[in-house]
Write a protein that holds these residues in place. Structure first.
Motif, PDB file in Angstrom:
ATOM      1  N   ILE A   1      -4.946   5.587   9.655  1.00  0.00           N
ATOM      2  CA  ILE A   1      -4.185   6.602  10.409  1.00  0.00           C
ATOM      3  C   ILE A   1      -2.872   6.847   9.674  1.00  0.00           C
ATOM      4  CG2 ILE A   1      -3.105   7.173  12.614  1.00  0.00           C
ATOM      5  CD1 ILE A   1      -5.071   5.281  13.967  1.00  0.00           C
ATOM      6  N   PRO A   2      -2.758   7.973   8.971  1.00  0.00           N
ATOM      7  CA  PRO A   2      -1.559   8.245   8.163  1.00  0.00           C
ATOM      8  C   PRO A   2      -0.271   8.213   8.975  1.00  0.00           C
ATOM      9  CG  PRO A   2      -3.328   9.762   7.583  1.00  0.00           C
ATOM     10  CD  PRO A   2      -3.791   9.016   8.790  1.00  0.00           C
ATOM     11  N   ALA A   3      -0.311   8.691  10.240  1.00  0.00           N
ATOM     12  CA  ALA A   3       0.910   8.719  11.056  1.00  0.00           C
ATOM     13  C   ALA A   3       1.467   7.318  11.257  1.00  0.00           C
ATOM     14  CB  ALA A   3       0.617   9.374  12.402  1.00  0.00           C
ATOM     15  N   LEU A   4       0.583   6.321  11.446  1.00  0.00           N
ATOM     16  CA  LEU A   4       1.050   4.935  11.589  1.00  0.00           C
ATOM     17  C   LEU A   4       1.564   4.401  10.257  1.00  0.00           C
ATOM     18  CD1 LEU A   4      -1.773   3.410  13.845  1.00  0.00           C
ATOM     19  CD2 LEU A   4       0.528   4.072  14.532  1.00  0.00           C
ATOM     20  N   ARG A   5       0.877   4.785   9.194  1.00  0.00           N
ATOM     21  CA  ARG A   5       1.271   4.272   7.892  1.00  0.00           C
ATOM     22  C   ARG A   5       2.623   4.822   7.445  1.00  0.00           C
ATOM     23  NH1 ARG A   5      -3.090   5.321   5.981  1.00  0.00           N
ATOM     24  NH2 ARG A   5      -2.684   7.118   4.634  1.00  0.00           N
ATOM     25  N   ARG A   6       2.930   6.061   7.861  1.00  0.00           N
ATOM     26  CA  ARG A   6       4.211   6.645   7.468  1.00  0.00           C
ATOM     27  C   ARG A   6       5.391   5.912   8.094  1.00  0.00           C
ATOM     28  NH1 ARG A   6       1.298  11.669   7.616  1.00  0.00           N
ATOM     29  NH2 ARG A   6       1.791  11.946   9.828  1.00  0.00           N
ATOM     30  N   ARG A   7       5.132   5.192   9.178  1.00  0.00           N
ATOM     31  CA  ARG A   7       6.206   4.417   9.804  1.00  0.00           C
ATOM     32  C   ARG A   7       6.468   3.098   9.075  1.00  0.00           C
ATOM     33  NH1 ARG A   7       7.599   6.104  14.961  1.00  0.00           N
ATOM     34  NH2 ARG A   7       6.311   7.806  15.792  1.00  0.00           N
TER      35      ARG A   7
ATOM     36  N   ALA B   1       0.820  -1.212   0.000  1.00  0.00           N
ATOM     37  CA  ALA B   1       0.000   0.000   0.000  1.00  0.00           C
ATOM     38  C   ALA B   1       0.849   1.255   0.000  1.00  0.00           C
ATOM     39  CB  ALA B   1      -0.937  -0.010   1.212  1.00  0.00           C
ATOM     40  N   GLY B   2       2.043   1.187   0.612  1.00  0.00           N
ATOM     41  CA  GLY B   2       2.968   2.314   0.616  1.00  0.00           C
ATOM     42  C   GLY B   2       2.312   3.582   1.114  1.00  0.00           C
ATOM     43  N   GLY B   3       2.473   4.661   0.373  1.00  0.00           N
ATOM     44  CA  GLY B   3       1.923   5.940   0.813  1.00  0.00           C
ATOM     45  C   GLY B   3       0.610   6.285   0.170  1.00  0.00           C
ATOM     46  N   ASP B   4       0.060   5.406  -0.647  1.00  0.00           N
ATOM     47  CA  ASP B   4      -1.213   5.661  -1.309  1.00  0.00           C
ATOM     48  C   ASP B   4      -2.335   5.487  -0.300  1.00  0.00           C
ATOM     49  OD1 ASP B   4      -3.527   5.675  -2.816  1.00  0.00           O
ATOM     50  OD2 ASP B   4      -2.598   4.657  -4.525  1.00  0.00           O
ATOM     51  N   GLU B   5      -2.889   6.610   0.147  1.00  0.00           N
ATOM     52  CA  GLU B   5      -3.885   6.562   1.223  1.00  0.00           C
ATOM     53  C   GLU B   5      -5.139   5.827   0.788  1.00  0.00           C
ATOM     54  OE1 GLU B   5      -6.331   9.636   4.127  1.00  0.00           O
ATOM     55  OE2 GLU B   5      -4.519  10.285   3.102  1.00  0.00           O
ATOM     56  N   ARG B   6      -5.580   6.069  -0.425  1.00  0.00           N
ATOM     57  CA  ARG B   6      -6.801   5.416  -0.903  1.00  0.00           C
ATOM     58  C   ARG B   6      -6.622   3.903  -0.981  1.00  0.00           C
ATOM     59  NH1 ARG B   6      -9.931   6.826  -6.598  1.00  0.00           N
ATOM     60  NH2 ARG B   6     -11.634   5.308  -6.334  1.00  0.00           N
ATOM     61  N   ALA B   7      -5.460   3.484  -1.509  1.00  0.00           N
ATOM     62  CA  ALA B   7      -5.202   2.044  -1.611  1.00  0.00           C
ATOM     63  C   ALA B   7      -5.069   1.419  -0.235  1.00  0.00           C
ATOM     64  CB  ALA B   7      -3.931   1.807  -2.428  1.00  0.00           C
ATOM     65  N   ALA B   8      -4.424   2.130   0.694  1.00  0.00           N
ATOM     66  CA  ALA B   8      -4.254   1.592   2.042  1.00  0.00           C
ATOM     67  C   ALA B   8      -5.596   1.376   2.720  1.00  0.00           C
ATOM     68  CB  ALA B   8      -3.381   2.530   2.871  1.00  0.00           C
TER      69      ALA B   8
END
Length: 689
Positions: free
Chosen positions: A473-479, A329-336
């Motif tokens: 939660i973008p902050a968790l995903r950025r890690r 999913a990487g940084g793609d918020e919609r895909a995540a």
């Protein structure tokens, strides 16, 4: 008065008809159809085989137990047997009560099957044909009329190797489960004027529903008199009214639930009144407020239990699939978010499906609990083939979108991959029982169906919660690490735990089906691997990869259908050389030990439960534990739930549990204590002190 007159007239007709039972009063087919069924058509010399009298009453008709009560008649038999064959006594299932015009009847209002053991002499030669014939007489009644009925039933057996096909084994296991279990301990009774008290050893924590004592000894009690039941620690006291006879011993069956009972003999002794009165009706439905409290408690436990499943060892083999899906999913918020929702949907739907199937089977009379699917060797083989395919896929042998766990799907297809990844994670992970989860699953079984399904959905939501949080939660995903070349290496490394999972499933298959099942499973896995190699070779050359899929699917289905179902090694055999000796669990054995004031450690396990095996290796089967238990005289009872066991299922349910592991400590003269689900040596060695 008219009803009483009809009952007395029925008894009079019965008395007149018995001398001429060979000419029953009815014309046409019997109102209770009877057939003679043998568990094995090829009994081995020197063995015993059960015969069943499969009785099927018409709607509105009923048959009778061996002691029919105030009216009626049990079954009588006249055998014609060849030399070298002898028949035992009839063993009746637990009966029902039926009161007509104030008369108590001990009856069967639905299909039932008394059993008889046939013993075959060791001198019988293989190939000998054994014609079995029996003339059976019984009484069929409605609420208004009784008809003596008769049939000559026959079957033919051939002396052989004693083999039993799976259909017959399943059928007879169902009939045997309805027989009363031997109590294993002696009960006592005392008469006080017209009052009769019977003290029956029964665990304080044992579940009992709608109890009734069916006296086998004729006229020992007044059958229609009310019966009161009291719990006095590890005793159950029955109070009822004395009849005319002064029998020295009183035999009978204590009903403890629907189709469940204990066969006992009570001898004269001292029985003091006392104890806490218990309800003698069927289990009451919880009030609306109680149901809401139970639901909220169970839902909270299911959420926490599902969340903790993510760190349980039984879930680790699936982490590779989750990790690849999340990293993709990487940084793609919609895909995540799409992947997280699809993953959650897969988990929740599988939990709902398993929970709904569990409730439906229990409603049909099956004694099963959570993780029941892994008690069937065919499911184990299906998982073995699935895990084998995923392992080779992760190792790079082939690319197949429907099983690649999202690793090679396009962005549009990613949600589908995440859904099936979640479904697989739930199917394999939920058999383990995490803290908080056991009580939640046990509570779900006593809730109304919609509330129970909500609890099962809560379990799935808890299992999916960490990945749902990362998706939203973008902050968790950025890690999370960014997609890159490392994913290919990581994917191949993660094939290792999947191969180890496949080996564990092969071992489990062997525990349930023996060496034949292991060879069968390995052969099926090797054939599947060859077909997948063919698939990978076609993909590498740029050709269509669909051609090998059809034979792969056909081979997998054929392997599952043809899997030998012979039982593997028993837990008793496996524990012969164990550090801590164990005995097979039974409620009768537990009651016997409790009655002798023996300390007991009871634990319930299954070969497919990694948490159970981890506790056994780390705490139970250790020298320090064995030494402490031996010094204190502790008896260890092991309940093996690897394959379906109705008695263990009932015990788990009585403790508010629906799965394993479960650990219970019985100190002499004290209430049982349920221990934590994660054990240490210190926890166990401190128990006898």
């Amino acid at each position: 008065m008219l009803a009483v007159f009809r009952s007395l007239l029925g008894l009079l007709l019965l008395g007149l008809a018995l001398p001429a039972a060979a000419q029953p009063l009815q014309r046409g087919p019997n109102n209770i159809a009877a057939s003679l069924v043998a568990e094995s058509a090829s009994p081995a010399p020197g063995t015993t085989v059960d015969l069943a009298f499969a009785m099927t009453p018409k709607t509105g008709w009923h048959g009778y137990w061996e002691n029919p009560g105030d009216a009626g008649l049990g079954m009588t038999l006249e055998w014609t047997l060849p030399k070298g064959v002898t028949a035992g006594n009839l063993r009746y299932p637990v009966p029902q009560t039926l009161i007509i015009a104030g008369l108590m009847n001990h009856v069967y209002e639905g299909p039932y099957a008394p059993l008889v053991a046939l013993k075959f002499d060791s001198s019988l030669a293989p190939g000998t044909v054994l014609p079995i014939s029996v003339k059976a007489d019984w009484l069929a009644c409605t609420d208004e009329i009784c008809v003596p009925e008769s049939a000559t039933l026959t079957t033919s057996l051939t002396v052989g190797n004693g083999s039993v096909d799976q259909t017959a084994r399943t059928r007879f296991d169902g009939w045997r489960q309805r027989l009363p279990a031997p109590l294993g301990s002696e009960a006592s009774f005392a008469r006080d004027g017209k009052v009769l008290r019977i003290a029956i050893p029964f665990p304080a924590g044992g579940k009992i529903d709608a109890p009734h004592f069916f006296a086998r000894t004729d006229k020992a009690i007044r059958y229609s008199a009310p019966q009161s039941f009291f719990r006095d620690r590890d005793r159950l006291i029955v109070e009822t009214e004395v009849a005319g006879t002064a029998a020295q011993d009183i035999g009978g069956v204590l009903r403890i639930g629907e189709h469940l009972g204990l066969d006992l003999i009570a001898r004269p002794g001292k029985v003091a009144p006392g104890g806490t009165r218990i309800d003698t009706t069927a289990t009451a439905t919880p009030a609306q407020g109680d149901t809401m409290t139970l639901l909220l408690t169970a839902l909270g436990g299911a959420l926490l239990g599902g969340l903790l499943l993510n760190i349980m060892p039984c879930v680790f083999p699936i982490l590779s699939l989750k990790a690849i899906s999340l990293a993709k999913a990487g940084g793609d918020e919609r895909a995540a978010r799409s992947d997280a929702l699809a993953y959650t949907a897969g988990i929740v739907l599988v939990c709902l499906g398993l929970g709904g199937l569990l409730l439906a089977l229990r409603a049909g009379g099956e004694q099963i609990g959570w993780a029941f699917q892994l008690q069937d060797p065919r499911i184990i083989l299906a998982l073995l083939l699935l895990v084998t395919a995923i392992a080779f896929n992760l190792a790079g042998l082939f690319e197949f979108a429907t099983v690649s766990a999202g690793g090679s799907l396009t962005q549009k297809q990613g949600a589908a991959g995440s859904f099936w990844t979640g479904a697989l994670a739930a199917f394999v992970a939920t058999p383990c029982t995490a803290p908080f989860m056991a009580a939640a699953m046990g509570t779900a079984l006593v809730l109304p169906v919609p509330a129970a399904l909500l609890v099962f959905a809560g379990l799935g939501l808890g299992l999916a919660l960490p990945f749902l949080a990362i998706g939203f939660i973008p902050a968790l995903r950025r890690r999370m690490p960014r997609p890159g070349a490392w994913m290919s290496v990581f994917r191949r490394i993660m094939a290792v735990p999947m191969f180890l999972t496949a080996l564990a499933l092969v071992w489990l298959l062997g525990q349930q089906t023996g060496n034949t099942g292991v060879l069968f499973g390995l052969a099926a896995a090797m054939l599947l691997a060859m077909l997948l190699w063919w698939l990978g070779a076609r993909q590498a050359s740029g050709r269509s990869g669909w051609l090998p899929i059809i034979p792969a699917l056909i081979s997998a289905i054929a392997a599952i259908a043809l899997l030998p179902m012979d039982a593997g090694a028993s837990s008793a055999e496996a524990s012969t050389n164990a550090t801590l000796p164990t005995q097979a669990f039974s409620e009768a054995k537990l009651a016997e030990l409790r009655g002798a004031n023996t300390p007991v450690f009871a634990y319930f396990t299954a070969d497919w439960c990694i948490t159970c095996k981890a506790n056994e290796a780390a705490a139970i089967q250790r020298e320090a534990t064995a030494a402490a238990f031996k010094k204190a005289g502790v008896v260890v009872l092991e309940g093996d739930w690897t394959r379906r066991d109705a008695e263990i299922s009932r015990y788990l349910e009585a403790q508010g549990r629906s799965g394993v592991p479960l650990y219970v400590w019985y100190a002499p003269g004290k209430e049982p204590v349920i221990l934590p689900q994660v054990l240490t040596v210190d926890t166990l060695t401190a128990l006898p002190g």
